[in-house]
Design a protein around this motif. Structure first.
Motif, short mmCIF file in Angstrom:
data_model
loop_
_atom_site.label_atom_id
_atom_site.label_comp_id
_atom_site.label_asym_id
_atom_site.label_seq_id
_atom_site.Cartn_x
_atom_site.Cartn_y
_atom_site.Cartn_z
N PHE A 32 0.80 -1.22 0.00
CA PHE A 32 0.00 0.00 0.00
C PHE A 32 0.83 1.27 0.00
CE2 PHE A 32 -3.02 -3.17 1.54
CZ PHE A 32 -3.96 -3.03 0.55
N LYS A 33 2.13 1.13 -0.19
CA LYS A 33 3.00 2.30 -0.41
C LYS A 33 3.21 2.50 -1.91
CE LYS A 33 3.58 3.54 3.79
NZ LYS A 33 2.94 4.77 4.22
N ASP A 34 2.72 1.55 -2.71
CA ASP A 34 2.83 1.61 -4.16
C ASP A 34 1.58 2.28 -4.73
OD1 ASP A 34 3.88 0.86 -6.82
OD2 ASP A 34 2.16 -0.51 -6.83
N GLU A 35 1.76 3.39 -5.41
CA GLU A 35 0.63 4.17 -5.92
C GLU A 35 -0.25 3.37 -6.88
OE1 GLU A 35 -0.19 8.16 -8.57
OE2 GLU A 35 1.63 8.08 -7.35
N LYS A 36 0.37 2.60 -7.75
CA LYS A 36 -0.39 1.81 -8.72
C LYS A 36 -1.29 0.79 -8.02
CE LYS A 36 0.18 -1.05 -12.82
NZ LYS A 36 1.12 -1.69 -13.74
N THR A 37 -0.76 0.15 -6.99
CA THR A 37 -1.54 -0.82 -6.22
C THR A 37 -2.73 -0.15 -5.56
OG1 THR A 37 0.41 -2.19 -5.81
CG2 THR A 37 -1.45 -2.47 -4.29
N VAL A 38 -2.48 0.98 -4.93
CA VAL A 38 -3.55 1.71 -4.23
C VAL A 38 -4.63 2.14 -5.22
CG1 VAL A 38 -4.09 3.78 -2.89
CG2 VAL A 38 -2.04 2.46 -2.36
N ARG A 39 -4.23 2.66 -6.37
CA ARG A 39 -5.21 3.07 -7.38
C ARG A 39 -6.05 1.88 -7.86
NH1 ARG A 39 -4.74 8.24 -8.81
NH2 ARG A 39 -2.75 9.24 -8.37
N ASN A 40 -5.40 0.74 -8.06
CA ASN A 40 -6.13 -0.46 -8.49
C ASN A 40 -7.15 -0.89 -7.44
OD1 ASN A 40 -4.93 -0.70 -11.01
ND2 ASN A 40 -3.29 -2.01 -10.25
N VAL A 41 -6.77 -0.82 -6.18
CA VAL A 41 -7.69 -1.20 -5.10
C VAL A 41 -8.87 -0.24 -5.06
CG1 VAL A 41 -7.96 -1.36 -2.59
CG2 VAL A 41 -5.96 -2.35 -3.69
N ILE A 42 -8.62 1.05 -5.18
CA ILE A 42 -9.68 2.05 -5.16
C ILE A 42 -10.66 1.79 -6.30
CG2 ILE A 42 -10.22 4.50 -5.49
CD1 ILE A 42 -7.45 5.03 -4.10
N ARG A 43 -10.14 1.54 -7.47
CA ARG A 43 -11.01 1.29 -8.64
C ARG A 43 -11.81 0.01 -8.47
NH1 ARG A 43 -6.18 3.17 -12.54
NH2 ARG A 43 -6.51 5.41 -12.27
N ARG A 44 -11.18 -0.99 -7.89
CA ARG A 44 -11.88 -2.27 -7.70
C ARG A 44 -13.00 -2.14 -6.67
NH1 ARG A 44 -9.05 -8.06 -6.70
NH2 ARG A 44 -10.91 -9.30 -7.01
N VAL A 45 -12.71 -1.45 -5.58
CA VAL A 45 -13.74 -1.22 -4.55
C VAL A 45 -14.89 -0.41 -5.15
CG1 VAL A 45 -14.26 -0.07 -2.36
CG2 VAL A 45 -12.19 -1.45 -2.59
N SER A 46 -14.55 0.60 -5.93
CA SER A 46 -15.56 1.42 -6.58
C SER A 46 -16.45 0.58 -7.48
CB SER A 46 -14.87 2.52 -7.40
OG SER A 46 -15.79 3.20 -8.20
N GLN A 47 -15.83 -0.31 -8.23
CA GLN A 47 -16.58 -1.18 -9.14
C GLN A 47 -17.48 -2.13 -8.38
OE1 GLN A 47 -14.13 -3.87 -11.39
NE2 GLN A 47 -15.65 -4.07 -13.01
N ILE A 48 -16.96 -2.76 -7.34
CA ILE A 48 -17.74 -3.71 -6.54
C ILE A 48 -18.92 -3.00 -5.88
CG2 ILE A 48 -17.71 -5.15 -4.45
CD1 ILE A 48 -14.82 -5.91 -5.22
N ALA A 49 -18.67 -1.80 -5.36
CA ALA A 49 -19.71 -1.05 -4.67
C ALA A 49 -20.66 -0.34 -5.64
CB ALA A 49 -19.08 -0.01 -3.74
N ASN A 50 -20.31 -0.37 -6.92
CA ASN A 50 -21.09 0.31 -7.95
C ASN A 50 -21.25 1.80 -7.61
OD1 ASN A 50 -22.41 0.42 -10.39
ND2 ASN A 50 -24.41 -0.02 -9.50
N LYS A 51 -20.15 2.37 -7.16
CA LYS A 51 -20.13 3.79 -6.80
C LYS A 51 -18.93 4.43 -7.48
CE LYS A 51 -20.88 7.04 -3.31
NZ LYS A 51 -21.93 7.40 -2.44
N PRO A 52 -19.16 5.24 -8.51
CA PRO A 52 -18.04 5.84 -9.23
C PRO A 52 -17.21 6.76 -8.35
CG PRO A 52 -20.15 6.60 -10.12
CD PRO A 52 -20.45 5.64 -9.02
N VAL A 53 -15.90 6.78 -8.62
CA VAL A 53 -14.98 7.65 -7.90
C VAL A 53 -14.36 8.59 -8.93
CG1 VAL A 53 -12.84 7.73 -6.55
CG2 VAL A 53 -14.48 5.90 -6.17
N SER A 54 -14.51 9.87 -8.70
CA SER A 54 -13.95 10.86 -9.62
C SER A 54 -12.42 10.84 -9.52
CB SER A 54 -14.47 12.25 -9.30
OG SER A 54 -13.96 12.69 -8.04
#
Length: 84
Positions: A32-54
């Motif tokens: 979680f110190k890797d920016e790419k990993t964090v971004r991927n997690v955020i996008r995945r959570v957003s997708q699962i929750a069906n809640k877009p993240v700007s």
């Protein structure tokens, strides 16, 4: 746990429990110190929750986790997403 329990959660939230378990398993050894990993997690959570993240919100979450050292958990992300 009881399979019926998870089915009830799926009905109430609309979130597939298999997706949640898959996400949780993928987070166990994530860096979680890797920016790419964090971004991927955020996008995945957003997708699962069906809640877009700007992009703006994604930047704020990434900054909070990488720069400010906040722990990445569903409650932290949910609180940030609900502020909008």
């Amino acid at each position: 746990m009881d399979n019926g329990f998870f089915k009830n959660i799926e009905k109430k939230t609309g979130v597939n429990m298999k997706d949640i378990f898959d996400l949780a398993n993928s987070l166990q050894n994530a860096n979680f110190k890797d920016e790419k990993t964090v971004r991927n997690v955020i996008r995945r959570v957003s997708q699962i929750a069906n809640k877009p993240v700007s992009k703006e919100m994604e930047e704020q979450i990434v900054k909070s986790i990488i720069n400010d050292g906040k722990q990445l958990d569903f409650n932290t992300i949910a609180k940030m997403m609900n502020k909008k």
